[in-house]
Design an enzyme around this catalytic site. Structure first.
Site, PDB file in Angstrom:
ATOM      1  N   ASP A  71      57.608 -33.743 -56.596  1.00 18.09           N
ATOM      2  CA  ASP A  71      58.024 -35.005 -55.992  1.00 18.09           C
ATOM      3  C   ASP A  71      57.174 -36.188 -56.445  1.00 18.09           C
ATOM      4  O   ASP A  71      57.586 -37.340 -56.283  1.00 18.09           O
ATOM      5  CB  ASP A  71      57.997 -34.900 -54.468  1.00 18.09           C
ATOM      6  CG  ASP A  71      59.210 -34.150 -53.938  1.00 18.09           C
ATOM      7  OD1 ASP A  71      60.068 -33.772 -54.747  1.00 18.09           O
ATOM      8  OD2 ASP A  71      59.296 -33.919 -52.720  1.00 18.09           O
ATOM      9  N   GLY A 119      55.068 -36.072 -59.739  1.00 16.75           N
ATOM     10  CA  GLY A 119      55.086 -36.153 -61.193  1.00 16.75           C
ATOM     11  C   GLY A 119      56.462 -36.387 -61.784  1.00 16.75           C
ATOM     12  O   GLY A 119      56.587 -36.940 -62.884  1.00 16.75           O
ATOM     13  N   TYR A 149      64.588 -34.994 -48.219  1.00 16.48           N
ATOM     14  CA  TYR A 149      63.426 -34.794 -47.351  1.00 16.48           C
ATOM     15  C   TYR A 149      62.656 -36.088 -47.134  1.00 16.48           C
ATOM     16  O   TYR A 149      62.610 -36.964 -48.005  1.00 16.48           O
ATOM     17  CB  TYR A 149      62.478 -33.750 -47.944  1.00 16.48           C
ATOM     18  CG  TYR A 149      62.704 -32.359 -47.397  1.00 16.48           C
ATOM     19  CD1 TYR A 149      62.308 -32.034 -46.105  1.00 16.48           C
ATOM     20  CD2 TYR A 149      63.301 -31.366 -48.158  1.00 16.48           C
ATOM     21  CE1 TYR A 149      62.508 -30.760 -45.583  1.00 16.48           C
ATOM     22  CE2 TYR A 149      63.508 -30.086 -47.654  1.00 16.48           C
ATOM     23  CZ  TYR A 149      63.118 -29.799 -46.364  1.00 16.48           C
ATOM     24  OH  TYR A 149      63.325 -28.540 -45.840  1.00 16.48           O
ATOM     25  N   ASP A 150      62.035 -36.165 -45.956  1.00 20.47           N
ATOM     26  CA  ASP A 150      61.121 -37.257 -45.616  1.00 20.47           C
ATOM     27  C   ASP A 150      59.750 -36.641 -45.339  1.00 20.47           C
ATOM     28  O   ASP A 150      59.650 -35.620 -44.645  1.00 20.47           O
ATOM     29  CB  ASP A 150      61.607 -38.008 -44.376  1.00 20.47           C
ATOM     30  CG  ASP A 150      62.994 -38.596 -44.564  1.00 20.47           C
ATOM     31  OD1 ASP A 150      63.082 -39.809 -44.767  1.00 20.47           O
ATOM     32  OD2 ASP A 150      63.980 -37.834 -44.494  1.00 20.47           O
ATOM     33  N   HIS A 154      56.942 -26.052 -49.419  1.00 21.04           N
ATOM     34  CA  HIS A 154      56.448 -27.412 -49.636  1.00 21.04           C
ATOM     35  C   HIS A 154      54.944 -27.264 -49.865  1.00 21.04           C
ATOM     36  O   HIS A 154      54.178 -27.034 -48.912  1.00 21.04           O
ATOM     37  CB  HIS A 154      56.676 -28.307 -48.422  1.00 21.04           C
ATOM     38  CG  HIS A 154      58.097 -28.392 -47.973  1.00 21.04           C
ATOM     39  ND1 HIS A 154      58.936 -29.418 -48.334  1.00 21.04           N
ATOM     40  CD2 HIS A 154      58.832 -27.580 -47.178  1.00 21.04           C
ATOM     41  CE1 HIS A 154      60.129 -29.231 -47.783  1.00 21.04           C
ATOM     42  NE2 HIS A 154      60.085 -28.118 -47.077  1.00 21.04           N
TER      43      HIS A 154
END
Length: 633
Positions: free
Chosen positions: A290, A292, A374-375, A425
């Protein structure tokens, strides 16, 4: 932090040098931070040369460039064309839009949708990073892979209607679809998942009474030019488009010693990876960096009082460069406030009749970013007793699929016919430590059990063992909660009043690291995520654990390459890299929107202070006396 004026200068300098054109886009503009030697030699009041690292993409042919631009001197110090056969620059928002147009015009995509009774009029494309799988023809080309989601009405969220068994490989260099894989026609789920629509959620409850948080005398911290002072803490804040929020020069004023004592030189979340577990022909490649690949700092949310933040809030705006090279301000990106955090310490002594309680308080510095479905909230905590905490909060929408029983080993059915593949994650914190100075070492500390013996006749004894991690390869370590394993960053040159080295402990949660097989593509590309701890010798340019360029890179860059030199980390200027995160088995309760799940770590003083540093905290939450039975005590 970047300013709007600096972004304007960068664009003007590059334009004057003839480096821009109608098809050239700005991927990122990130301040090049001074090296440690330069910082150590800096004299307040001296001129500062502000240099920006700029990445440019020519949309016409995919040519990629990286430049160093001095906004102080108005010069281009270097301009390099990158080898796109090795890696690609992060994906642009403009390219996500282009994918929709490319797919809509492709006959193979249209035919695949028609097999499902759908047309391009209602199907939205979701473009995702392609990874690296040595697929013929992809080397040197900017690739994304795209799923389709049906959106029956423009007001509907599309996530509840994934078109499974279908994926397109899109070449953004040639602006065409290379391949459409139509593996299986899976029924499109029908649960709308419109959590924003009362017709779906039902009426809001009315039972919740207001909670108000007030500080009538104002906050206890000050902020001046991003320099923050709170209680005994001092630090500086930064923000960039790749890492988001960064913390610099964290120090704690030790009243007993009468001086500020350094703890961390620089702290950030330097990379994150979201690997998925579904091995099906259309989903095996799903693994996202998320930072790079997408630069999550550019998706920082404007935070709102009463929703994202509660209490007496200090906000800081962030400035980034948009894809045209113009300044873009994200208002209220960083939120800063104080929180009561329960009891700090307490004792009721029956022998002498003493009863004392103090309340803990923490300073919270946070931002939120939205990357696709996603947040993520990133929260740094500073405590009165010298602890530093970090918490990542994951929420938003689980990435959906169609549900098939044959894939139940890798997927949860979260709604009728709607699947959510298992995934992780995993975050990597870069902690450039400076525990009372820049020459530090790391001891691995863990439990030792002692057997019954003459020295331990009743078998009750246990102790601890400390092992010094002396080189980079030795310092690739994994947590072990059964042994209470933690890592103590000590300064061998500074001792406390007991004659022992001062230190800070990195206390891990010890949850799983990367679960993909060691032979997998993602294990090579995200090697940092295979261990909870790496320790490297500091080098100014070693900033990102998966390497400087991540998109479509084969792997081996970053930490594996740097630590292969096996440099000494015993009593040196060192950096800790800590991998932590969540392994997510999605639940029905995660649909249609996921309640926050959190993960993090703690840095805790161990022998850093000579005694409890909070003895001077006054009783009561307001700095006055506690109250009991309606009377002061």
């Amino acid at each position: 932090m970047l300013t709007a004026e600096e972004v304007g200068v960068v664009r003007a300098v590059l334009e004057a040098e003839g480096r821009l054109g109608p098809s050239v886009r700005f991927v990122s503009v990130i301040p090049k931070e001074p090296g440690k030697a330069e910082l150590a030699a800096f004299v307040p009041g001296s001129p500062v040369d502000r240099v920006m690292r700029v990445q440019l993409l020519d949309r016409a042919d995919g040519a990629s460039f990286e430049a160093l631009v001095s906004v102080t001197r108005g010069t281009v110090d270097s301009f390099e064309q990158l080898d796109t056969r090795v890696a690609q620059l992060p994906i642009l928002n403009e390219e996500f839009v282009a994918v929709q147009e490319i797919l809509d015009g492709d006959p193979r995509w249209q035919e695949a949708l028609a097999r499902r009774g759908l047309t391009t009029e209602t199907v939205l494309a979701t473009s995702l990073s392609a990874g690296h799988y040595e697929i013929e023809g992809e080397a040197g080309h900017r690739m994304v892979r795209a799923f389709g989601f049906n959106q029956p009405r423009k007001t509907d969220l599309p996530w509840g209607h994934p078109i499974d068994g279908l994926v397109a490989y899109v070449d953004l260099t040639e602006n065409r679809v290379r391949e459409v894989l139509d593996h299986a026609v899976v029924p499109v789920p029908e649960d709308p998942g419109n959590f924003h629509d009362p017709a779906y959620t039902g009426p809001y409850r009315t039972s919740m009474k207001p909670i108000e948080i007030t500080q009538p005398e104002g906050v206890s911290f000050t902020v001046e030019d991003n320099l923050v002072r709170w209680e005994n803490w001092t630090l500086r804040l930064g923000y960039n488009v790749r890492e988001g929020l960064t913390l610099h020069d964290l120090s704690f004023f030790d009243k007993g010693k009468g001086r500020d004592r350094s703890v961390v030189h620089r702290a950030s979340i330097a990379e994150m990876i979201v690997p998925y577990a579904d091995p099906s022909p259309t989903r095996f490649w799903q693994n996202y960096f998320d930072q790079g690949e997408y630069l999550f700092g550019r998706y920082g949310n404007p935070l709102e009082l009463g929703c994202d933040c509660l209490g007496e809030i200090h906000y800081i705006d962030a400035v980034i460069a948009d894809e045209a090279g113009e300044p873009l301000t994200i208002p209220h990106t960083i939120c800063m406030h104080e929180e009561d955090f329960g009891v700090l310490w307490k004792h009721t002594d029956l022998l002498v009749g003493v009863h004392e309680t103090r309340r803990q308080r923490r300073l919270v510095i946070s931002f939120f970013t939205t990357v696709g479905n996603y947040d993520y909230g990133f929260y740094w905590y500073l405590y009165l007793d010298g602890r530093i905490g970090f918490e990542a909060k994951a929420t938003g929408i689980v990435f959906p699929s169609g549900y098939q029983e044959e894939r139940s080993a890798y997927t949860t059915e979260v709604a009728p016919g709607l699947g959510a593949p298992f995934h992780q994650h995993l975050f990597c914190a870069r902690l450039d430590m400076a525990v009372d100075g820049h020459r530090n070492a790391v001891d691995e500390v863990e439990v030792v059990r002692f057997p019954v013996s003459d020295a331990n006749p009743y078998g009750n004894a246990f102790g601890r063992r400390a092992t010094r991690l002396t080189t980079e390869l030795q310092a690739k370590r994994d947590a072990n909660p059964a042994l209470n394993r933690e890592w103590h960053v000590v300064n061998p040159e500074v001792t406390n009043r007991l004659g022992r080295p001062v230190g800070y402990a990195l206390v891990p949660e010890g949850l799983p690291t990367l679960l993909a097989d060691e032979q997998s593509s993602i294990a090579a590309r995200a090697a940092f995520a295979r261990h909870h701890l790496w320790v490297s010798r500091h080098a100014d340019e070693e900033r990102y654990p998966a390497g400087h360029l991540v998109n479509q890179h084969a792997g081996g860059a970053g930490l594996p390459a740097w630590t292969s030199a096996d440099r000494s980390v015993d009593g040196e200027d060192i950096v800790l890299w800590h991998t932590f995160g969540l392994t997510h088995w999605p639940r029905p309760e995660d649909w249609p929107i996921m309640p926050v799940d959190s993960t993090g770590f703690t840095l805790k003083p161990v022998g850093f202070f000579d005694r409890n540093p909070t003895l001077d905290v006054p009783p009561g939450s307001r700095g006055g006396h506690c109250h009991g039975d309606g009377q002061e005590q």
